[in-house]
Write an enzyme that holds these catalytic residues in place. Structure first.
Site, mmCIF file in Angstrom:
data_model
loop_
_atom_site.group_PDB
_atom_site.id
_atom_site.type_symbol
_atom_site.label_atom_id
_atom_site.label_comp_id
_atom_site.label_asym_id
_atom_site.label_seq_id
_atom_site.Cartn_x
_atom_site.Cartn_y
_atom_site.Cartn_z
ATOM 1 N N CYS A 380 -24.234 -8.458 8.554
ATOM 2 C CA CYS A 380 -25.513 -8.324 7.889
ATOM 3 C C CYS A 380 -26.528 -9.052 8.357
ATOM 4 O O CYS A 380 -26.734 -9.073 9.583
ATOM 5 C CB CYS A 380 -25.374 -7.999 6.252
ATOM 6 S SG CYS A 380 -26.435 -7.339 5.445
ATOM 7 N N LEU A 381 -26.759 -10.423 7.500
ATOM 8 C CA LEU A 381 -27.769 -11.130 8.211
ATOM 9 C C LEU A 381 -27.166 -11.853 9.502
ATOM 10 O O LEU A 381 -27.873 -12.355 10.423
ATOM 11 C CB LEU A 381 -27.908 -12.284 7.047
ATOM 12 C CG LEU A 381 -29.075 -13.249 7.561
ATOM 13 C CD1 LEU A 381 -30.350 -12.641 7.493
ATOM 14 C CD2 LEU A 381 -29.307 -14.514 6.456
ATOM 15 N N GLY A 382 -25.889 -11.970 9.485
ATOM 16 C CA GLY A 382 -25.239 -12.871 10.590
ATOM 17 C C GLY A 382 -25.513 -11.576 11.986
ATOM 18 O O GLY A 382 -25.634 -12.188 12.912
ATOM 19 N N MET A 383 -25.656 -10.558 11.862
ATOM 20 C CA MET A 383 -25.939 -9.386 12.741
ATOM 21 C C MET A 383 -27.397 -9.588 13.353
ATOM 22 O O MET A 383 -27.745 -9.634 14.288
ATOM 23 C CB MET A 383 -25.638 -7.993 12.607
ATOM 24 C CG MET A 383 -26.394 -7.018 13.412
ATOM 25 S SD MET A 383 -26.262 -5.400 12.889
ATOM 26 C CE MET A 383 -27.097 -4.375 14.182
ATOM 27 N N HIS A 519 -20.977 -4.755 5.412
ATOM 28 C CA HIS A 519 -19.859 -5.521 4.897
ATOM 29 C C HIS A 519 -18.409 -5.502 4.782
ATOM 30 O O HIS A 519 -17.975 -4.748 3.891
ATOM 31 C CB HIS A 519 -20.323 -6.104 3.483
ATOM 32 C CG HIS A 519 -21.591 -6.646 3.195
ATOM 33 N ND1 HIS A 519 -21.836 -8.315 3.704
ATOM 34 C CD2 HIS A 519 -22.896 -6.212 3.144
ATOM 35 C CE1 HIS A 519 -22.901 -8.485 3.350
ATOM 36 N NE2 HIS A 519 -23.688 -7.513 3.299
ATOM 37 N N GLU A 521 -15.819 -6.882 4.910
ATOM 38 C CA GLU A 521 -14.950 -7.885 4.243
ATOM 39 C C GLU A 521 -14.644 -6.976 2.972
ATOM 40 O O GLU A 521 -13.742 -7.224 2.246
ATOM 41 C CB GLU A 521 -15.434 -8.888 3.874
ATOM 42 C CG GLU A 521 -16.674 -9.160 2.881
ATOM 43 C CD GLU A 521 -18.011 -8.962 3.661
ATOM 44 O OE1 GLU A 521 -18.151 -8.307 4.644
ATOM 45 O OE2 GLU A 521 -19.313 -9.194 3.195
HETATM 46 N N1 GLN Z 1 -31.245 -10.428 4.070
HETATM 47 C C1 GLN Z 1 -31.007 -9.392 4.921
HETATM 48 C C2 GLN Z 1 -31.407 -8.072 4.439
HETATM 49 O O1 GLN Z 1 -31.814 -7.896 3.411
HETATM 50 C C3 GLN Z 1 -29.534 -9.266 4.925
HETATM 51 C C4 GLN Z 1 -28.668 -9.100 3.844
HETATM 52 C C5 GLN Z 1 -27.121 -9.605 3.806
HETATM 53 O O2 GLN Z 1 -26.799 -10.192 4.595
HETATM 54 N N2 GLN Z 1 -26.544 -8.893 2.761
HETATM 55 O O3 GLN Z 1 -31.401 -7.058 5.209
#
Ligand code: GLN
Length: 547
Positions: A380-383, A519, A521
């Site tokens: 998510c944010l890591g991508m 996600h 996981e």
């Molecule tokens: N903050 C980012 C977004 O809302 C990532 C969200 C997350 O990592 N779950 O897209």
């Protein structure tokens, strides 16, 4: 009609009620029964979606898009039964539903009261899907005696009273504190907590007693006598080295037998525990170890990344290695050099997150992994961080960033490679959002399909080209940068079926570098590790052989 097991806790919180419920669910399945697990949380938030991970740990997301308590993650990991919206409720949701009905005039002019209106709402909730399973396990959050919990306790008392005799049982978890000065385990807090339950009309059928020390026979007898519970239904629960020992440990202490006895089910079908023996064996007999860094923001509270830690453990089990997780606070190298903080790990994972704090550090972590050929999994944010890193440092978009951070700062500092997503397709209808929408429940939530590029690393990892994964995000990588980034070697290897939303990116010439907008996981199980975590840990093992 389902049989109901209500699980409550006393003495102190954090006794592991969720785990005990999940393990009991697994044991009932091992005896051939179908189960569903539910969580009833007394807090006033409508759901935990708007709570900080520091408050409440991870938010677990279901396929149908509910943001729920992390205990639902335990339920899924132990039973494999996918939770639904109707498996999690809070006082907040109950009250808002009662108040909506009141506004609509559904109560025909009556005065609205906790009993019967709120309690009826809770009972209706518990009864959903009554004809679908053999056992419904309902865990009540918090501890007996909490003010917020009272309507729930009253509702389960009434529920058991309304159902035919023998259809519902109550299981209560308590703690036996150990006094080292006198070398004694104390039963008094358990007696008090049972008394508290009895005073509201609930007599527990099974007592699960958490203890750090072996509980002597005479103490078990004393608890049985004073708490009015059969001796065979006082079940000791000792600390475990791994949560996945819980089904076998509880079985060894007779929990499932006690529960079936309480329902007068006799003879009980014998349990088939081969899966849990295999899980136990993989946990306890690893053939090696890898060190993985989780570079995040909520690193002081491991519960904030619960499912990721569990999924990594599952990935280790699949590869027969122990995964040693180290939590690295990204903020520490927001400014300065990331390398000294990241050297020595066999793989790097950047998890989901919200807000700008620590993101420069995470971007550096992605850069470090790319440049040093260290396996990287961005979630998510890591991508999004991996894409921003590629844009800035490889594609030459020096001001690349996310609208999420500009939105907070109220100024335009970045070129929005990651933008605020305001329309998408769900099934066959369009969803739209506005910049000033409420925060609660408005993200892109739940299961969505993604189409994977044939021949990509991720298609190889999944062994499939169509997948369904759970999402929870408000921002999205902008498709208009695809060409530029792909020309640099960052492949968009997974897309939403309409081709508009990037779901997966991967570096073509890297041993293992994958970022996913969803996600993974959340769907990993000890007996069915998620392919991405299995592949990621495998890459870590291969990398460990090089170092
Ligand atoms: N903050 C980012 C977004 O809302 C990532 C969200 C997350 O990592 N779950 O897209």
């Amino acid at each position: 009609m389902a049989r109901y097991i209500f699980i409550t806790g006393g003495v102190v919180s954090s006794l592991g009620k969720g785990l005990a419920s999940a393990a009991l669910g697994a044991l009932l399945q091992a005896r051939g029964y179908s189960v569903r697990l539910r969580k009833l949380d007394p807090y006033l938030n409508v759901d935990p979606g708007t709570m900080s991970p520091f408050e409440h740990g991870e938010v677990f997301v279901t396929d149908d898009g509910a943001e729920t308590d992390l205990d639902l993650g335990h339920y899924e990991r132990f039973t494999g039964v996918h939770a639904r919206k109707t498996d999690s409720v809070s006082s907040g949701r109950i009250y808002s539903s009662v108040l909506e009905k009141e506004r609509r005039g559904d109560y025909l002019g009556k005065t609205i009261q906790v009993v019967p209106h709120v309690t009826n709402e809770i009972k209706d909730f518990i009864n959903i899907g009554d004809d679908e399973v053999d056992f419904m396990l309902c865990e009540i959050g918090g501890t007996v005696g909490d003010i917020e919990g009272l309507p729930f306790f009253e509702a389960i008392r009434q529920f058991a009273h309304d159902k035919p005799r023998g259809q519902c049982i109550f299981m209560h978890l308590t703690l036996l504190p150990y006094l080292s000065a006198s070398g004694e385990l104390k039963t008094k807090p358990t007696q008090h907590s049972v008394k508290e339950l009895q005073s509201i009309g609930i007599a527990p059928d099974v007592l699960v007693c958490r203890s750090e020390q072996p509980i002597p026979e005479r103490e078990l007898e004393k608890i049985a006598l004073f708490c009015n519970v059969r001796k065979s239904c006082v079940v000791p629960a000792y600390d475990l080295t791994s949560i996945y020992e819980a089904p076998l440990a509880y079985h060894g202490q007779g929990l499932d037998q006690a529960v079936l006895d309480a329902f007068d089910i006799s003879p009980a079908p014998a349990p088939k525990l081969a899966t849990w023996h295999d899980v136990y064996d993989r946990i306890h007999n690893p053939e090696g170890q890898v060190k993985v860094a989780i570079v995040g923001k909520y690193t002081q509270l491991e519960d904030a990344y619960k499912s990721i830690a569990e999924a990594l453990t599952h990935g280790g089990m699949a590869n027969r290695v122990k995964v040693k997780i180290e939590w690295v606070d990204a903020e520490v190298f927001d400014q300065g050099d990331a390398a000294p903080h990241l050297e020595g790990y066999h793989a790097i994972l950047v998890p989901g997150g919200f807000g700008e704090r620590g993101t420069e550090g995470k971007i550096k972590a992605a850069q470090f992994a790319r440049e040093r050929n260290v396996p990287y999994l961005g979630i998510c944010l890591g991508m999004q961080m991996a894409v921003i890193e590629a844009a800035r440092n490889v594609a030459g978009i020096t001001k690349a960033g996310s609208e999420e951070f500009d939105h907070e700062a109220g100024q335009k500092r970045f070129e929005p490679v990651v933008y605020h997503l305001k329309e998408w397709v769900q099934g066959n209808h369009a969803v739209t959002r506005k910049a000033d929408d409420d925060k609660g429940g408005t993200m892109r939530l739940g299961a969505y399909t993604a189409a994977l590029t044939e021949g990509s690393k991720v298609a190889e990892v999944y062994g499939a080209t169509t997948i369904e994964e759970r999402h929870r995000h408000r921002y999205e990588v902008d498709i208009k940068y695809r060409e530029k980034l792909e020309a640099c070697g960052l492949t968009f290897s997974g897309m939403s079926p309409d081709g508009k939303l990037p779901e997966i990116v991967e570096w073509k010439d890297h041993p293992w570098f994958i970022g996913v907008q969803y996600h993974p996981e959340l769907k990993s199980k000890p007996f069915a590790p998620h392919p991405l975590f299995e592949g990621f840990v495998k890459a870590a093992v291969e990398n460990s052989r090089l170092v």
